[in-house]
Design a protein around this motif. Sequence first.
Motif, mmCIF file in Angstrom:
data_model
loop_
_atom_site.group_PDB
_atom_site.id
_atom_site.type_symbol
_atom_site.label_atom_id
_atom_site.label_comp_id
_atom_site.label_asym_id
_atom_site.label_seq_id
_atom_site.Cartn_x
_atom_site.Cartn_y
_atom_site.Cartn_z
ATOM 1 N N GLY A 1 0.821 -1.203 0.000
ATOM 2 C CA GLY A 1 0.000 0.000 0.000
ATOM 3 C C GLY A 1 0.856 1.255 0.000
ATOM 4 O O GLY A 1 0.568 2.219 -0.708
ATOM 5 N N ARG A 2 1.932 1.230 0.757
ATOM 6 C CA ARG A 2 2.839 2.385 0.794
ATOM 7 C C ARG A 2 3.529 2.569 -0.558
ATOM 8 O O ARG A 2 3.679 3.686 -1.028
ATOM 9 N N ARG A 3 3.925 1.467 -1.178
ATOM 10 C CA ARG A 3 4.575 1.552 -2.485
ATOM 11 C C ARG A 3 3.641 2.202 -3.503
ATOM 12 O O ARG A 3 4.019 3.120 -4.234
ATOM 13 N N ARG A 4 2.379 1.742 -3.526
ATOM 14 C CA ARG A 4 1.404 2.321 -4.451
ATOM 15 C C ARG A 4 1.135 3.786 -4.125
ATOM 16 O O ARG A 4 1.001 4.622 -5.010
ATOM 17 N N HIS A 5 1.051 4.075 -2.839
ATOM 18 C CA HIS A 5 0.807 5.457 -2.437
ATOM 19 C C HIS A 5 1.971 6.359 -2.861
ATOM 20 O O HIS A 5 1.758 7.497 -3.285
ATOM 21 N N MET A 6 3.197 5.849 -2.781
ATOM 22 C CA MET A 6 4.353 6.644 -3.199
ATOM 23 C C MET A 6 4.302 6.891 -4.709
ATOM 24 O O MET A 6 4.727 7.941 -5.182
ATOM 25 N N GLN A 7 3.781 5.941 -5.465
ATOM 26 C CA GLN A 7 3.605 6.173 -6.892
ATOM 27 C C GLN A 7 2.579 7.288 -7.112
ATOM 28 O O GLN A 7 2.758 8.140 -7.983
ATOM 29 N N TYR A 8 1.536 7.288 -6.295
ATOM 30 C CA TYR A 8 0.527 8.341 -6.378
ATOM 31 C C TYR A 8 1.149 9.701 -6.022
ATOM 32 O O TYR A 8 0.897 10.705 -6.682
ATOM 33 N N VAL A 9 1.981 9.711 -4.993
ATOM 34 C CA VAL A 9 2.673 10.950 -4.607
ATOM 35 C C VAL A 9 3.544 11.435 -5.769
ATOM 36 O O VAL A 9 3.568 12.618 -6.096
ATOM 37 N N GLY A 10 4.244 10.496 -6.418
ATOM 38 C CA GLY A 10 5.057 10.857 -7.583
ATOM 39 C C GLY A 10 4.199 11.447 -8.693
ATOM 40 O O GLY A 10 4.585 12.417 -9.348
ATOM 41 N N LYS A 11 3.010 10.891 -8.889
ATOM 42 C CA LYS A 11 2.097 11.410 -9.914
ATOM 43 C C LYS A 11 1.642 12.826 -9.553
ATOM 44 O O LYS A 11 1.601 13.711 -10.409
ATOM 45 N N LEU A 12 1.326 13.048 -8.275
ATOM 46 C CA LEU A 12 0.922 14.386 -7.838
ATOM 47 C C LEU A 12 2.073 15.380 -7.985
ATOM 48 O O LEU A 12 1.851 16.564 -8.269
ATOM 49 N N MET A 13 3.292 14.904 -7.807
ATOM 50 C CA MET A 13 4.465 15.778 -7.892
ATOM 51 C C MET A 13 4.609 16.381 -9.286
ATOM 52 O O MET A 13 5.181 17.453 -9.436
ATOM 53 N N ARG A 14 4.055 15.702 -10.301
ATOM 54 C CA ARG A 14 4.140 16.234 -11.666
ATOM 55 C C ARG A 14 3.450 17.599 -11.777
ATOM 56 O O ARG A 14 3.823 18.416 -12.588
ATOM 57 N N ARG A 15 2.408 17.815 -10.931
ATOM 58 C CA ARG A 15 1.654 19.062 -10.985
ATOM 59 C C ARG A 15 2.225 20.135 -10.055
ATOM 60 O O ARG A 15 1.770 21.262 -10.075
ATOM 61 N N GLU A 16 3.197 19.763 -9.240
ATOM 62 C CA GLU A 16 3.764 20.709 -8.275
ATOM 63 C C GLU A 16 4.873 21.533 -8.923
ATOM 64 O O GLU A 16 5.445 21.138 -9.935
ATOM 65 N N ASP A 17 5.181 22.647 -8.297
ATOM 66 C CA ASP A 17 6.280 23.501 -8.754
ATOM 67 C C ASP A 17 7.568 22.956 -8.140
ATOM 68 O O ASP A 17 7.994 23.376 -7.062
ATOM 69 N N THR A 18 8.167 21.985 -8.834
ATOM 70 C CA THR A 18 9.338 21.296 -8.281
ATOM 71 C C THR A 18 10.534 22.224 -8.115
ATOM 72 O O THR A 18 11.324 22.033 -7.199
ATOM 73 N N GLU A 19 10.643 23.232 -8.967
ATOM 74 C CA GLU A 19 11.760 24.173 -8.818
ATOM 75 C C GLU A 19 11.641 24.950 -7.512
ATOM 76 O O GLU A 19 12.620 25.151 -6.806
ATOM 77 N N ALA A 20 10.428 25.381 -7.168
ATOM 78 C CA ALA A 20 10.214 26.109 -5.913
ATOM 79 C C ALA A 20 10.452 25.193 -4.714
ATOM 80 O O ALA A 20 11.015 25.618 -3.702
ATOM 81 N N ILE A 21 10.046 23.930 -4.849
ATOM 82 C CA ILE A 21 10.254 22.964 -3.763
ATOM 83 C C ILE A 21 11.749 22.715 -3.577
ATOM 84 O O ILE A 21 12.254 22.703 -2.446
ATOM 85 N N GLN A 22 12.478 22.542 -4.690
ATOM 86 C CA GLN A 22 13.929 22.346 -4.606
ATOM 87 C C GLN A 22 14.593 23.568 -3.982
ATOM 88 O O GLN A 22 15.518 23.445 -3.183
ATOM 89 N N ALA A 23 14.122 24.762 -4.335
ATOM 90 C CA ALA A 23 14.680 25.990 -3.768
ATOM 91 C C ALA A 23 14.448 26.028 -2.256
ATOM 92 O O ALA A 23 15.335 26.448 -1.495
ATOM 93 N N ALA A 24 13.281 25.561 -1.819
ATOM 94 C CA ALA A 24 12.995 25.514 -0.378
ATOM 95 C C ALA A 24 13.929 24.527 0.318
ATOM 96 O O ALA A 24 14.437 24.800 1.411
ATOM 97 N N PHE A 25 14.182 23.363 -0.321
ATOM 98 C CA PHE A 25 15.116 22.399 0.252
ATOM 99 C C PHE A 25 16.519 22.989 0.352
ATOM 100 O O PHE A 25 17.226 22.777 1.334
#
Length: 173
Positions: free
Chosen positions: A69-93
Amino acid sequence: MSFDTPADDTSASHEDRPSKSQRKREMQALQDLGEKIIALSEAERARLPLSDDMRFAVEETGRIRSHEGRRRHMQYVGKLMRREDTEAIQAAFEAFEQEKLRRDHAFHRLEKWRERLIDEGDEALEAFIAEFPDVDRQTLRQLIRNAKSERKRGKPPANARKLFRLIRDTAGL
């Protein structure tokens, strides 16, 4: 009859698209970024520019106990990440990392002060008081004396730790 034209159009469109392996690597990178987000504390996550769907998915991860279930959920999280502003998230990190480096540097500076105070005596004490005039001098002298005594007798550094806390509090960290 020319067969080159349709083939050229097809090969050109294939070259524009990333390969299946490349897409998998990109998805894995997004999933890994999702894992990093999940590993953050709530306070740090609150500072990230995440959508409500992503925040909910991250919170939901803690409730999933099954490995599959966690593995599938992580795939879902990865799918949601496609819609996120990854550059802004990386900048925050990167900002988190810079804060950590500054904090570490400040703590190293304070540790050097502690060592100087224990090793060098009055000269270091006067330099410390000059830099931090609001320090409780009596407590500082007592902790230095006790830390030196501990060190000579090979005892655990309880007073050296107290001295560090006093230095840290005095420096405002």
